[in-house]
Write a protein that holds these residues in place. Sequence first.
Motif, mmCIF file in Angstrom:
data_model
loop_
_atom_site.group_PDB
_atom_site.id
_atom_site.type_symbol
_atom_site.label_atom_id
_atom_site.label_comp_id
_atom_site.label_asym_id
_atom_site.label_seq_id
_atom_site.Cartn_x
_atom_site.Cartn_y
_atom_site.Cartn_z
ATOM 1 N N MET A 72 0.704 -1.146 -0.163
ATOM 2 C CA MET A 72 0.080 -0.003 -0.110
ATOM 3 C C MET A 72 0.925 1.054 0.116
ATOM 4 N N THR A 73 2.346 1.208 0.488
ATOM 5 C CA THR A 73 2.825 2.237 0.615
ATOM 6 C C THR A 73 3.363 2.663 -0.762
ATOM 7 N N LEU A 74 3.864 1.629 -1.710
ATOM 8 C CA LEU A 74 4.034 1.564 -2.920
ATOM 9 C C LEU A 74 2.821 2.277 -3.718
ATOM 10 N N TYR A 75 1.667 1.852 -3.573
ATOM 11 C CA TYR A 75 0.526 2.570 -4.134
ATOM 12 C C TYR A 75 0.214 4.002 -3.962
ATOM 13 N N PHE A 76 0.557 4.324 -2.672
ATOM 14 C CA PHE A 76 0.529 5.784 -2.469
ATOM 15 C C PHE A 76 1.588 6.428 -3.095
ATOM 16 N N VAL A 77 2.935 5.771 -3.192
ATOM 17 C CA VAL A 77 3.854 6.556 -3.566
ATOM 18 C C VAL A 77 3.770 6.753 -5.138
ATOM 19 N N ILE A 78 3.301 5.612 -6.008
ATOM 20 C CA ILE A 78 3.304 5.754 -7.379
ATOM 21 C C ILE A 78 1.908 6.409 -7.807
ATOM 22 N N PHE A 79 0.900 5.962 -7.361
ATOM 23 C CA PHE A 79 -0.248 6.331 -8.009
ATOM 24 C C PHE A 79 -0.784 7.627 -7.219
ATOM 25 N N ILE A 134 2.106 9.716 -9.962
ATOM 26 C CA ILE A 134 1.074 9.925 -10.928
ATOM 27 C C ILE A 134 -0.127 10.821 -10.948
ATOM 28 N N GLY A 135 -0.374 10.851 -9.388
ATOM 29 C CA GLY A 135 -1.697 11.685 -8.677
ATOM 30 C C GLY A 135 -1.610 13.007 -8.855
ATOM 31 N N ARG A 136 -0.367 13.750 -8.898
ATOM 32 C CA ARG A 136 -0.057 15.001 -9.092
ATOM 33 C C ARG A 136 -0.498 15.382 -10.464
ATOM 34 N N ARG A 137 -0.218 14.663 -11.525
ATOM 35 C CA ARG A 137 -0.506 14.930 -12.769
ATOM 36 C C ARG A 137 -2.026 14.904 -13.261
ATOM 37 N N PRO A 146 -7.896 16.268 -3.893
ATOM 38 C CA PRO A 146 -6.869 15.656 -4.373
ATOM 39 C C PRO A 146 -6.949 14.231 -4.603
ATOM 40 N N TYR A 147 -6.143 13.957 -5.813
ATOM 41 C CA TYR A 147 -6.281 12.510 -6.039
ATOM 42 C C TYR A 147 -5.849 11.433 -5.087
ATOM 43 N N ILE A 148 -4.602 11.842 -4.260
ATOM 44 C CA ILE A 148 -4.060 11.162 -3.434
ATOM 45 C C ILE A 148 -5.134 10.975 -2.212
ATOM 46 N N THR A 149 -5.789 12.037 -1.906
ATOM 47 C CA THR A 149 -6.903 11.900 -0.775
ATOM 48 C C THR A 149 -8.150 11.152 -1.163
ATOM 49 N N TYR A 150 -8.263 11.189 -2.691
ATOM 50 C CA TYR A 150 -9.558 10.442 -3.258
ATOM 51 C C TYR A 150 -9.265 8.918 -3.040
ATOM 52 N N ILE A 151 -8.051 8.622 -3.334
ATOM 53 C CA ILE A 151 -7.696 7.079 -3.360
ATOM 54 C C ILE A 151 -7.674 6.318 -2.093
ATOM 55 N N ALA A 152 -7.146 7.291 -1.037
ATOM 56 C CA ALA A 152 -6.791 6.833 0.240
ATOM 57 C C ALA A 152 -7.736 5.808 0.878
ATOM 58 N N PRO A 153 -9.189 6.170 0.877
ATOM 59 C CA PRO A 153 -10.208 5.249 1.399
ATOM 60 C C PRO A 153 -10.442 3.909 0.557
ATOM 61 N N GLY A 154 -10.211 4.222 -0.752
ATOM 62 C CA GLY A 154 -10.344 2.921 -1.559
ATOM 63 C C GLY A 154 -8.992 1.911 -1.265
ATOM 64 N N LEU A 155 -7.906 2.524 -1.194
ATOM 65 C CA LEU A 155 -6.697 1.585 -0.749
ATOM 66 C C LEU A 155 -6.920 0.962 0.617
ATOM 67 N N ILE A 156 -7.406 1.638 1.557
ATOM 68 C CA ILE A 156 -7.596 1.068 2.962
ATOM 69 C C ILE A 156 -8.611 0.255 2.823
#
Lengths: 296, 310
Positions: free
Chosen positions: A75-82, A86-89, A97-107
């Motif tokens: 999951m750390t790798l997911y946060f770093v990469i996605f 990538i999320g910044r783009r 923000p994309y990273i905030t949006y995917i956080a609940p999904g990754l959890i």
Amino acid sequence: MSVGRGDVDRDAARPEIDVAREAARADDFERVSGPAPMQGLLAVNLVGLRTIMRREIRRVTRIWVQTIVPPAITMTLYFVIFGSLIGRRIGEMDGLPYITYIAPGLIMMAVITNSFSNVVSSFFSAKLQLYLEELLVSPLSTATIVVGYMIGGIFRGLAVGLLVTVVALLFTRISVEHPFITLSVVVLVAAIFSLAGLLNAIFAKTFDDISIVPTFVLTPLTYLGGVFFSISLLAPAWQAAAMVNPILYMVNAFRYGMLGVSDIPIGVAYALILSLLVILFVANMWLLAKGRGIRS
Amino acid sequence: MDALRLEHLRKTYPNGVQALRGIDLVVEEGDFFALLGPNGAGKTTTIGIITSLVNKTAGRVVVFGHDMDRHREAAKACIGVVPQEVNLAMFEKLIDIVINQAGYYGVRPRLARQRAEKYLKALHLWDRRHDIARNLSGGMKRRLMIARALMHEPRLLILDEPTAGVDIEIRRSMWAFMRAINDAGVTIILTTHYLEEAESLCRHVAIIDRGTIVENDRMSRVLRKLQYETFVLSLEQTVEAAPVLDGYTVRLRNEHEIEVEVSREQNVNRLFALLSDQGIGVHSMRNKANRLEELFMRLTERSGSPEDRP
């Protein structure tokens, strides 16, 4: 050569045999067997449930390098990469923000895969090594066995989920909009996938059988279940197709609890989650009571 | 009270094999009961049904008055089982295995810890209590399974070949332990391939063959039914053929040994006299098999060779 009773009696002089005899003659020969009134059975099942829970939780903590650490690293790798790279783009999704949006999904993804794999591997190992018989010959009810394994799965799902949340906090700020919904959804989803893991383990005959479902069913459904995107991005036909994926409802209900945004009405998500929970619980009860895959 | 009552017990496996063809059996409370039979006779299936690990096709199982179909939990609470195959959680510590087992029967942790100490010490495993089961020898694993089965102090203990693969010294200490457990009031059902074990320990015996009970009586009465005993005589001189002895069946084993069947009515002194008349001296004499083994062979041979079995 035949050995008569006298041959054995000579052994009685040996001190260790005296211990054996003493043990067998002990006055505190308290029995829990015999006629068991309902109250007695309830007490037996409560102690039994606590025992199964404790054993399952100990198993998770004993092999924490296998059960807790790998999903945290993934999951750390997911946060770093996605999320971070990538999320910044990508920018924002549903106004977040994309990273905030995917956080609940990754959890939620971590909770789903870990609660499932905990029960499937624990129950299948017990079946394969035959020590499941310890439970099958005991007076414990089927419900106690099912709930015991389910709680073990919930524990690992939540433990990993908590760790992934901590990891997420290193990358983004997460506020919990609806604490009750957040907590209830994560526990219910962990319960569902624990029961799904149990179902898989009941039918499994080989190690291949316990890897097929996670690889070919669980992973695709999770990736397509709105972890990384909002279904509003999909064409209408694909949106309709996505709606048959139960994980979509779970991820969105959890995202609603944390961030307050969802593609799915929360009531509908709860109804589906509770229905699945009941169906899986009843199915497991029925199969175990019948002895499917465990009794000849 | 009957500890166990089996009525018309039948089991047909999905592949069509009839493992049990209608078994009726009663084991009285406090008994030490031997359930014997050749491989594939139905012993383990019978035990599987009693312990609810195998679904029966028909019939009834009653344990201390509890019908297994109607009061399953109460019936199961009375039973402790040591299975034939090792079924331990190999990566768990001994102490955890036995304490967990007690928990499955509703024994609270404090009492479970006391019993764990009592039974692990009695079976010489206390010093290894923090080892994982995988590190134990075969004999230790068998003893651990006995300790585990006793943790809820069952009224009926079923031992399915508990001493298989155990050396003679440990086996004898296990016999003493089993007898002590039985003396304390626990009914024991034992299956074993060591017939001397059954003859030494058990008061009643049932012999099962091809899914039916072919003998069921007190051990002493069963042994009395044995009409013949076979003796192996080691001779002082070599013989080329079995000597002809009036009234006895004699077979040549090798040039130094003969086998002689002696019926209960016959006199061994007369046998020696006949041999002496032919100038044959006897160096030593022994039973070919123990008495139960001899009876067992005769009963099971009567119903077909093992190759004939399904």
